[in-house]
Design a protein around this motif. Structure first.
Motif: not given
Length: 337
Positions: A225-249
């Protein structure tokens, strides 16, 4: 040297599973069987094939979900789920059967030509399904609005006073009466369908908001949510779709999953590359699933200096200056109508 493995390619369907067994020392499939898509039948097959040596199973991700992988992993077997869109296809090969698909998966997996996807945990899948169900409700609301508006248009009744679906528009809808009883019944049915869809969407909004406060998602949602244009819904959508951001090198790997990539067409003497830098509103669907739609065009809008609903600004971590901490919620073009 790696231990030779018996590779079992699976072509999974709702009622049946076709299994092709590729022996450890062979290059051709020696056995193809069709079993019921039942846990007992899969356990019997795995036990029988495991007598030949170390065994690994492989099948493509699809509508049947990840239950087969979880069952085999629970039994102690290696099972890989493959991205179907990245499976190599031989030019001119137009014959497609369950047996050939299972055999091809076994051979390509032995050759290392398949791309494995991460299987979400049951908790991650449940959260993702909740967010995607909300997206379905948004699409259902849009369809219900279109049906009602097009019905009224056929009857020559068009609202032109203010913006559609506002307070005055809804008051105008309630005042509509039709001379013929079938038309009145049709109108009431469309209105009732819209109200039911909006009630379902409101319930899902509350449930998604509660999920964003869960311990597993509170921190990543706050940082996104610190990023411009992203609030709760978009942040949660990115989180559940990516599942784990650390898996991307690298960042491009994450961009390929979320769809935040430009298109390029080469031909003749020039090249055409399309970026999301124009005033258009292209949506970028998540490549890994049907849900999780992000609209990068929202970053072109100025950050709204208002407190977002749900997670307040006090719940955000310290954001860099100019990061758009008060940004408005990202909306898809469909949801904004």
């Amino acid at each position: 040297m790696k231990t030779p493995k018996v590779i079992v390619g699976l072509d999974v369907h709702k009622n049946t599973i076709v299994a092709a067994v590729l022996p450890a020392e062979g290059e051709r499939v020696t056995e193809t069987v069709r079993i019921e898509n039942q846990p007992q039948a899969m356990e019997r097959l795995a036990t029988r094939v495991a007598r030949r040596g170390t065994v690994a199973f492989v099948y493509e991700a699809g509508p049947c979900g990840d239950e087969v992988q979880r069952q085999l992993a629970g039994l102690g077997y290696r099972c890989a789920v493959i991205a179907p869109g990245l499976t190599p296809v031989r030019p001119g090969d137009r014959v497609k059967t369950d047996r050939r698909d299972a055999e091809k998966l076994a051979r390509l997996y032995r050759a290392g030509a398949l791309t494995e996807v991460r299987v979400p945990t049951p908790a991650e899948e449940a959260a993702r399904d909740l967010v995607r169900s909300r997206e379905d409700a948004v699409a259902d609301r849009l369809r219900a609005r279109h049906r009602l508006a097009k019905f009224l248009l056929r009857q020559g009744r068009v609202y032109r006073e203010t913006n559609a679906w506002g307070v005055k528009h809804r008051a105008w809808l309630k005042s509509q009466q039709f001379e013929w009883a079938p038309l009145q019944q049709t109108f009431e049915a469309y209105v009732r369908a819209l109200e039911e869809t909006e009630a379902r969407l409101q319930t899902l909004d509350q449930q998604v908001e509660e999920l964003a406060h869960h311990d597993c998602y509170r921190t990543p949602v706050q940082y996104l949510r610190c990023l411009k244009g992203i609030d709760t819904l978009s942040a949660l959508t990115l989180t559940v779709e990516a599942q784990e951001f650390r898996r991307f090198e690298r960042a491009p790997a994450c961009m390929s999953v979320t769809g935040l990539v430009c298109s390029e067409q080469l031909g003749g003497h020039g090249a055409a590359r399309q970026h999301h830098e124009s005033g258009e509103c292209p949506s970028a669907p998540c490549a890994g699933g049907g849900g999780g739609v992000l609209s990068p065009w929202a970053v072109h809008q100025p950050a709204a200096p208002r407190a977002a609903p749900g997670l307040s600004d006090a719940g955000r971590p310290d954001c860099p200056e100019g990061a758009g901490a008060g940004a408005a919620e990202i909306q898809t073009p469909a949801a904004s109508q």
